[in-house]
Structure formats: C-alpha cells, structure tokens
Scaffold this active site. Structure first.
Site, PDB file in Angstrom:
ATOM      1  N   ASP A 129      -6.728  -9.208  -3.556  1.00  0.00           N
ATOM      2  CA  ASP A 129      -6.617  -9.195  -1.775  1.00  0.00           C
ATOM      3  C   ASP A 129      -7.337  -7.979  -1.193  1.00  0.00           C
ATOM      4  O   ASP A 129      -7.775  -7.219  -1.918  1.00  0.00           O
ATOM      5  CB  ASP A 129      -5.065  -8.955  -1.637  1.00  0.00           C
ATOM      6  N   LEU A 130      -7.456  -8.096   0.050  1.00  0.00           N
ATOM      7  CA  LEU A 130      -8.354  -6.777   0.698  1.00  0.00           C
ATOM      8  C   LEU A 130      -7.380  -5.825   1.182  1.00  0.00           C
ATOM      9  O   LEU A 130      -7.055  -4.696   0.709  1.00  0.00           O
ATOM     10  CB  LEU A 130      -8.967  -7.269   1.704  1.00  0.00           C
ATOM     11  N   ASP A 131      -6.564  -6.157   2.472  1.00  0.00           N
ATOM     12  CA  ASP A 131      -5.682  -5.260   3.155  1.00  0.00           C
ATOM     13  C   ASP A 131      -4.462  -4.639   2.142  1.00  0.00           C
ATOM     14  O   ASP A 131      -3.785  -5.659   1.747  1.00  0.00           O
ATOM     15  CB  ASP A 131      -5.183  -5.770   4.102  1.00  0.00           C
ATOM     16  N   SER A 138      -8.367 -13.251   0.789  1.00  0.00           N
ATOM     17  CA  SER A 138      -7.742 -12.246   1.741  1.00  0.00           C
ATOM     18  C   SER A 138      -7.449 -13.470   3.153  1.00  0.00           C
ATOM     19  O   SER A 138      -8.214 -14.062   3.363  1.00  0.00           O
ATOM     20  CB  SER A 138      -8.756 -11.303   2.281  1.00  0.00           C
ATOM     21  N   ALA A 139      -6.313 -13.203   3.708  1.00  0.00           N
ATOM     22  CA  ALA A 139      -6.020 -13.804   4.802  1.00  0.00           C
ATOM     23  C   ALA A 139      -6.864 -13.224   6.006  1.00  0.00           C
ATOM     24  O   ALA A 139      -6.834 -13.943   6.972  1.00  0.00           O
ATOM     25  CB  ALA A 139      -4.379 -13.720   5.360  1.00  0.00           C
ATOM     26  N   ASN A 148     -11.719 -10.610   9.346  1.00  0.00           N
ATOM     27  CA  ASN A 148     -12.477  -9.463   9.478  1.00  0.00           C
ATOM     28  C   ASN A 148     -12.894  -8.864   8.019  1.00  0.00           C
ATOM     29  O   ASN A 148     -13.449  -7.945   8.385  1.00  0.00           O
ATOM     30  CB  ASN A 148     -11.776  -8.579  10.069  1.00  0.00           C
ATOM     31  N   LYS A 155      -1.220 -17.583   2.597  1.00  0.00           N
ATOM     32  CA  LYS A 155      -0.207 -17.176   1.622  1.00  0.00           C
ATOM     33  C   LYS A 155       0.954 -17.295   2.025  1.00  0.00           C
ATOM     34  O   LYS A 155       1.447 -17.224   3.335  1.00  0.00           O
ATOM     35  CB  LYS A 155      -0.439 -16.107   1.149  1.00  0.00           C
ATOM     36  N   THR A 170      -5.605  -0.992   5.291  1.00  0.00           N
ATOM     37  CA  THR A 170      -5.962  -1.214   6.833  1.00  0.00           C
ATOM     38  C   THR A 170      -4.624  -1.481   7.289  1.00  0.00           C
ATOM     39  O   THR A 170      -4.406  -1.696   8.693  1.00  0.00           O
ATOM     40  CB  THR A 170      -6.743  -2.515   6.956  1.00  0.00           C
ATOM     41  N   LYS A 183       2.378  -8.231   6.130  1.00  0.00           N
ATOM     42  CA  LYS A 183       1.743  -8.182   5.195  1.00  0.00           C
ATOM     43  C   LYS A 183       1.224  -9.243   4.626  1.00  0.00           C
ATOM     44  O   LYS A 183       2.172  -9.947   4.347  1.00  0.00           O
ATOM     45  CB  LYS A 183       2.054  -7.035   3.929  1.00  0.00           C
ATOM     46  N   GLU A 205      -2.400  -7.923  -5.718  1.00  0.00           N
ATOM     47  CA  GLU A 205      -1.948  -8.226  -4.342  1.00  0.00           C
ATOM     48  C   GLU A 205      -0.858  -7.257  -4.060  1.00  0.00           C
ATOM     49  O   GLU A 205      -0.233  -6.761  -4.873  1.00  0.00           O
ATOM     50  CB  GLU A 205      -0.950  -9.569  -4.392  1.00  0.00           C
ATOM     51  N   ASP A 206      -0.827  -6.822  -2.840  1.00  0.00           N
ATOM     52  CA  ASP A 206       0.302  -5.753  -2.359  1.00  0.00           C
ATOM     53  C   ASP A 206       1.341  -6.544  -1.711  1.00  0.00           C
ATOM     54  O   ASP A 206       2.451  -6.013  -1.191  1.00  0.00           O
ATOM     55  CB  ASP A 206      -0.345  -4.891  -1.375  1.00  0.00           C
TER      56      ASP A 206
HETATM   57  C1  BG6 Z   1      -3.953  -9.691   5.706  1.00  0.00           C
HETATM   58  C2  BG6 Z   1      -2.971  -8.823   6.399  1.00  0.00           C
HETATM   59  O1  BG6 Z   1      -4.913  -9.432   4.780  1.00  0.00           O
HETATM   60  O2  BG6 Z   1      -4.751 -10.343   6.917  1.00  0.00           O
HETATM   61  C3  BG6 Z   1      -2.309  -9.160   7.501  1.00  0.00           C
HETATM   62  O3  BG6 Z   1      -2.207  -8.090   5.362  1.00  0.00           O
HETATM   63  C4  BG6 Z   1      -3.302  -9.512   8.798  1.00  0.00           C
HETATM   64  O4  BG6 Z   1      -1.382  -7.898   8.229  1.00  0.00           O
HETATM   65  C5  BG6 Z   1      -4.147 -10.722   7.926  1.00  0.00           C
HETATM   66  O5  BG6 Z   1      -2.444 -10.155   9.710  1.00  0.00           O
HETATM   67  C6  BG6 Z   1      -5.122 -11.425   9.169  1.00  0.00           C
HETATM   68  O6  BG6 Z   1      -6.201 -10.143   9.396  1.00  0.00           O
HETATM   69  P1  BG6 Z   1      -7.040 -10.357  10.559  1.00  0.00           P
HETATM   70  O7  BG6 Z   1      -7.892  -9.407  10.122  1.00  0.00           O
HETATM   71  O8  BG6 Z   1      -7.768 -11.667  10.357  1.00  0.00           O
HETATM   72  O9  BG6 Z   1      -6.301 -10.161  11.849  1.00  0.00           O
HETATM   73 MG    MG Z   2      -2.550  -7.250   1.502  1.00  0.00          MG
END
Ligand code: BG6
Ligand code: MG
Length: 216
Positions: free
Chosen positions: A10-12, A115-116, A119, A146, A18, A46, A170-171
């Site tokens: 996972d990224l964030d 990642s979801a 960005n 997810k 972030t 999250k 994953e967090d």
């Molecule tokens: C996830 C975050 O990785 O990405 C969420 O944990 C976030 O908090 C989701 O809403 C979507 O991110 P983005 O950058 O497309 O708005």
């Molecule tokens: Mg995360």
C-alpha cells in the site's frame, strides 16, 4: 520457510505518511462546509477511495449535496491535497522502507504497489521511489476498492506471481481484509490493536528483513 515471490505495498501510511495531508485537505473541506471532524474519525478514511471518503465526511457533517456538487468538492479537496503533495521530498519516505525494498530486489522478490490513490505515481515521483516498483496498480486501474481484493490480485497478476506467494503490507483495516480476501499473507504496518486480522504487525520497517518475511 514460506515461499514469497512478490511483495505488494500500500502507499499511503506504508511507504509514506500522506494521511496527515489527506486529513488537512478533508478538514479544510469540512470547515468550508461549516463543520469539523476529529483525527479519530480520520482513521476510518484510511484505505478507502476519494469519493467514499467524501460520502463519510458529508455524513458526519449532516450535509447533503447533489452529485455535481460532490464532484466539485472532491476536485477542490484533491487540489488542496496536491498543493501539499507537491512540496513532498524523499525525506518523507518512512524509515527503513528503501533498505527493505532494496533487499527484496537483491533476493529476486518482485515489488508492486497496490493503492486506492489516483495520485500514487506523482507521490512516488516526488519521493523518488518510482523505480523500485515492477508494477503499479492504483485507483486509476481498479473498479472495486479495498476490502475487495481486486487491487492486490491485479498486482499479483502484473508481477506474474500466484496470490499464495504474495505478501501484502498494509496500514488500513480494509487493506488487510483485501489481502486476506485475495488469499495472501498480510503484514500490518501500525498497531496490533487495530490491525487484528494481519498475520503479523510491525510498527516500522526498521529492523524488518527478508529473513523475517520468509519466517512468516
Ligand atoms: C488511500 C488513502 O491510499 O487513497 C485514502 O488511504 C485516500 O485516505 C485514497 O482517500 C484515495 O486517494 P486519492 O489520492 O486518489 O484521493
Ligand atoms: Mg494506507
């Protein structure tokens, strides 16, 4: 010893923190709509998509908007978020992450992002981590968020590895559930009290190693 042929990250909250920037930008949105929410409530955001997050937040504030208004506010929030992301530097990569990824490489273990976020590539570029990944699956590729396992199953497929030979990092609770639903092992990154469904939980990548990964 287990066979691990790919690690999916996972990224964030795993590669980089972030969540603080998401929180700042979502709070600004809430404040402009004349309400507020807590850091505790932010935990629920999250791992879930931008539009799902917006729905939850509007619900907390008791605000109802038309579909067009929702899209406009989500776009505004993303712009505020990106203003913060643009200032990110490689110093923000979480401790121990680059060394762990290097050692995966040295051991021939594939690395993918799951990642979801829409960005993710921009963030990986800002923190100079783009080159570490064999495959990137993110919010731009998936149709189900997810805890659906889609993002990780696509990551496994992109690396050519069977799900049973993948380990997910994953967090988020929803992310750990996605990994398990995909038939993968899950390393929770954070608190064992929260990530109860993970196979193991680490608080940081510092001190974690390929040896420990293979002992899971
Ligand atoms: C996830 C975050 O990785 O990405 C969420 O944990 C976030 O908090 C989701 O809403 C979507 O991110 P983005 O950058 O497309 O708005
Ligand atoms: Mg995360």
């Amino acid at each position: 010893m287990t066979t691990v042929k790919a690690c999916l990250f996972d990224l964030d909250g795993v590669i980089v923190d972030t969540a603080v920037y998401h929180f700042q930008a979502w709070r600004r949105l809430a404040n402009e709509l004349c309400f507020d929410f807590t850091e505790h409530q932010n935990e629920q955001l999250k791992g879930i998509s931008r539009m799902e997050s917006l729905e939850l937040i509007l619900n907390w504030g008791g605000v109802s908007l038309t579909e067009e208004e929702k899209i406009a506010w989500a776009t505004k929030k993303n712009q505020w978020y990106l203003d913060l992301v643009m200032q990110m530097t490689p110093n923000e990569v979480l401790p121990g992450v680059p060394d762990f990824l290097k050692s995966l490489r040295e051991n021939g273990i594939k690395i993918a992002l799951g990642s979801a976020s829409k960005n993710s590539k921009l963030i990986l570029e800002k923190i100079q981590m783009l080159d570490y990944f064999d495959a990137i699956i993110d919010g731009n590729n998936i149709t189900k968020g997810k805890p659906d396992p889609q993002v990780f199953l696509m990551g496994a497929e992109a690396t050519g590895v069977q799900p049973t030979e993948c380990v997910v990092f994953e967090d988020a609770v929803a992310g750990v559930q996605a990994a398990k639903a995909g038939g993968m092992k899950a390393v929770g990154v954070g608190s064992a009290d929260i990530l109860t469904e993970a196979d193991i939980v680490i608080s940081t990548f510092e001190g974690f190693s390929v040896e420990k990964l293979l002992q899971m």
